[in-house]
Design a protein around this motif. Structure first.
Motif, mmCIF file in Angstrom:
data_model
loop_
_atom_site.group_PDB
_atom_site.id
_atom_site.type_symbol
_atom_site.label_atom_id
_atom_site.label_comp_id
_atom_site.label_asym_id
_atom_site.label_seq_id
_atom_site.Cartn_x
_atom_site.Cartn_y
_atom_site.Cartn_z
ATOM 1 N N GLU A 231 0.820 -1.210 0.000
ATOM 2 C CA GLU A 231 0.000 0.000 0.000
ATOM 3 C C GLU A 231 0.859 1.266 0.000
ATOM 4 O O GLU A 231 0.430 2.314 -0.479
ATOM 5 C CB GLU A 231 -0.934 0.002 1.211
ATOM 6 N N GLN A 232 2.095 1.141 0.512
ATOM 7 C CA GLN A 232 2.978 2.300 0.605
ATOM 8 C C GLN A 232 3.683 2.609 -0.709
ATOM 9 O O GLN A 232 3.904 3.774 -1.048
ATOM 10 C CB GLN A 232 4.036 2.059 1.690
ATOM 11 N N LYS A 233 4.077 1.549 -1.432
ATOM 12 C CA LYS A 233 4.897 1.777 -2.623
ATOM 13 C C LYS A 233 4.784 0.614 -3.601
ATOM 14 O O LYS A 233 4.247 -0.454 -3.288
ATOM 15 C CB LYS A 233 6.359 1.968 -2.218
ATOM 16 N N SER A 234 5.358 0.832 -4.785
ATOM 17 C CA SER A 234 5.481 -0.227 -5.777
ATOM 18 C C SER A 234 6.690 -1.079 -5.416
ATOM 19 O O SER A 234 7.774 -0.555 -5.161
ATOM 20 C CB SER A 234 5.664 0.393 -7.167
ATOM 21 N N ILE A 235 6.533 -2.376 -5.350
ATOM 22 C CA ILE A 235 7.633 -3.249 -4.948
ATOM 23 C C ILE A 235 8.092 -4.131 -6.107
ATOM 24 O O ILE A 235 7.377 -4.313 -7.100
ATOM 25 C CB ILE A 235 7.240 -4.144 -3.754
ATOM 26 N N SER A 236 9.292 -4.697 -5.969
ATOM 27 C CA SER A 236 9.774 -5.726 -6.894
ATOM 28 C C SER A 236 9.565 -7.089 -6.241
ATOM 29 O O SER A 236 9.757 -7.247 -5.030
ATOM 30 C CB SER A 236 11.251 -5.520 -7.211
ATOM 31 N N LEU A 237 9.185 -8.056 -7.024
ATOM 32 C CA LEU A 237 8.937 -9.410 -6.522
ATOM 33 C C LEU A 237 9.372 -10.409 -7.572
ATOM 34 O O LEU A 237 9.532 -10.039 -8.745
ATOM 35 C CB LEU A 237 7.463 -9.609 -6.197
#
Length: 419
Positions: free
Chosen positions: A27-33
Motif C-alpha cells: 500500500e505504501q509503494k510499488s515493490i519488486s517481486l
C-alpha cells in the motif's frame, strides 16, 4: 482493491510470512517481486502457470515482477514433491531448456516496450561462487537441524536424499539474497511446496542484511480438482503450453470441459476478468449450467492468453465443426489438429468400394456389419451420411488430399490418412 485483497478474493494465497507487513508495504509503494521456474523441460505446463499469473496480477497493480529461470538450480533439481532422486540432465540440455522457457515467458508475459517485467537466470551469479565461498559465505548461515526439519527434506529422510538435492534450498536462498541486493526484490512467491525454500531465503537475507530487512514470502495453494485429483493432468498426460506438445484445440478443449464445481475457481485463478464478470458467470453456472457459458469463457480467455487470437479462432472453428458435423468446412491442417487423439488409420490412394474399404481398415468388423451400418445411415464420410453401399472411396474425397473423417454412430470418429 489492494493487490492482497484481490488475491484473497481469488483464493490465491496459501501462506504468508508476514501478512500485515506485506499489505502495508504494497500500500505504501510499488515493490519488486520474483517467481522462478527450473528448466527441467523445454516447456511449462498449465500447473506452472499458477504462480506466474499471480506475478502478472502484481504487475497490473503497478508492481515490478522479476521472472527467474533456474539455469543453476535446474542442474541440481528441486526435491520438492519427490520421493526419489532426479536424473541429472546434461548442461547442454539444460541450456536448451533455458532458451525455450525464456522465449515462452517472453511471449506470455513481456509485451513490446514493456520494461516492467525483468528476466534473469541464476546461472549468471551462481557460476561466480567457488566451493570455498559457498561453504564459508553461505553454508555457515544454515543450520543442518533447521534444514532437516523442512518438510521437503524430512519427507525424504526415509527414502534418502543426496547432498546435491539437500543443498537446493541453499542455492534458492542465494537467489533471493542476490535479487534483494541487486534488483530491490522484497517478495518471493511460489507454490505451496516452496514454503521451506522461501523461508530459508528470508533467513539468509536477515542474517546478511540484518533483522530489519523488509523481505516477504507468499505461497499459492495446491490446486486440486473437485474430485480430489491433481489439476492439469489428463488421460494423455500434462497440458503443455507448447503448441507442438498440446495443440491449441486440445488446450481449448481442456478448459471447455471443466467441471461445474471447478470452473469458478479456475476463472479466479487463471483469468483477468473482474469480480463482477466472474460473479455473473458463477450465477449462470447455478441457473443455466447447460449453456456452459463459464467454461466457454474460461477456454477463450486461456487460449487467447497462451496462443493468441488466431489460434483461438482456429480452436473455435474445429469445435463448431465437430459439434455440427460440418467437417468439410475445416482445412487439412485443422483436421490434423482436431483429430490428433482420435483412432487413426492409413489408406492407399486407389479407389475402393466403401464396404471393402471400411473392413480393410478395421473400422468395421465385417462386410455384413458395414453394409448394415450404411443401410441404416450410421456411417458419415466427411460429415455427409453415406447411403450407397456401392460408393467408391478415393483420394478425391480426401480433405486437402490428405484426410477422410469417418463417423460411425453419433460420436465415434476415425481419422483416415491417405498415404
Amino acid at each position: 482493491m489492494n493487490i492482497i485483497d484481490e488475491l484473497e478474493w481469488r483464493d490465491a494465497i496459501n501462506q504468508q510470512t508476514d501478512a500485515d507487513g506485506l499489505r502495508e508495504l504494497t500500500e505504501q509503494k510499488s515493490i519488486s517481486l520474483y517467481c522462478g521456474v527450473d528448466p527441467t523441460g523445454d516447456s511449462m505446463h498449465i500447473g506452472h502457470l499458477i504462480p506466474f499469473m499471480v506475478l502478472k496480477r502484481f504487475q497490473l497493480a503497478g508492481h515490478r515482477p522479476v521472472i527467474l529461470i533456474g539455469g543453476a538450480t535446474g542442474t541440481i533439481g528441486d526435491p520438492s514433491g519427490r520421493q526419489t532422486e532426479r536424473s541429472l540432465q546434461t548442461l547442454e540440455q539444460i541450456e536448451a531448456n533455458v532458451q525455450a522457457l525464456t522465449m515462452q515467458m517472453k511471449k506470455l508475459f513481456v509485451t513490446e516496450g514493456d520494461n516492467q517485467i525483468r528476466m534473469v537466470n541464476n546461472y549468471e551469479w551462481t557460476l561466480k561462487i567457488n566451493v570455498i565461498e559457498f561453504l564459508r559465505d553461505y553454508g555457515k548461515n544454515f543450520s543442518i537441524n533447521t534444514m532437516l526439519a523442512k518438510d521437503v527434506v524430512a519427507s525424504r529422510l526415509e527414502s534418502g536424499i543426496s547432498f546435491t538435492e539437500f543443498s537446493y534450498q541453499i542455492l534458492q536462498s542465494i537467489d533471493y539474497l542476490h535479487l534483494y541486493q541487486h534488483e530491490d526484490v522484497q517478495l518471493q512467491i511460489g507454490g505451496s511446496d516452496q514454503w521451506g525454500n522461501i523461508t530459508s531465503g528470508l533467513d539468509l537475507i536477515r542474517k546478511k542484511e540484518g533483522n530489519e530487512a523488509k523481505a516477504f514470502g507468499l505461497t499459492i495453494p495446491l490446486m486440486l480438482k473437485a474430485d480430489g485429483t491433481k489439476f492439469g493432468k489428463t488421460a494423455g498426460g500434462a497440458v503443455w503450453l507448447d503448441p507442438n506438445k498440446t495443440t491449441p484445440f486440445e488446450f481449448y478443449q481442456f478448459w471447455a470441459n471443466t467441471d461445474d464445481r471447478d470452473v469458478v475457481k479456475y476463472l479466479k485463478y487463471f483469468t483477468f476478468l473482474t469480480k463482477e464478470q466472474i460473479d455473473d458467470l458463477a450465477e449462470k453456472v447455478q441457473t443455466e449450467p447447460h449453456k456452459r457459458e463459464a467454461q466457454k469463457t474460461l477456454a477463450e480467455e486461456m487460449t487467447r492468453f497462451v496462443h493468441g487470437e488466431e489460434m483461438l479462432e482456429q480452436a473455435r472453428r474445429i469445435t463448431a465443426a465437430l459439434f455440427s458435423g460440418d467437417i468439410k468446412s475445416l482445412t487439412a491442417d485443422e483436421i490434423e489438429l482436431g483429430f490428433k487423439e482420435m483412432p487413426t488409420f492409413e489408406a492407399a490412394k486407389e479407389p475402393k468400394n466403401i464396404i471393402d474399404w471400411l473392413v480393410d481398415l478395421g473400422i468395421e468388423p465385417s462386410k455384413r456389419q458395414a453394409r448394415e451400418d450404411i443401410t441404416n445411415g450410421a456411417i458419415s464420410l466427411n460429415g455427409e451420411r453415406v447411403n450407397d453401399v456401392g460408393l467408391e472411396v478415393s483420394v478425391d474425397q480426401a480433405i486437402g488430399g490428405r484426410f477422410i473423417i469417418i463417423r460411425k454412430g453419433k460420436k465415434k470418429y476415425s481419422l483416415v490418412k491417405i498415404s
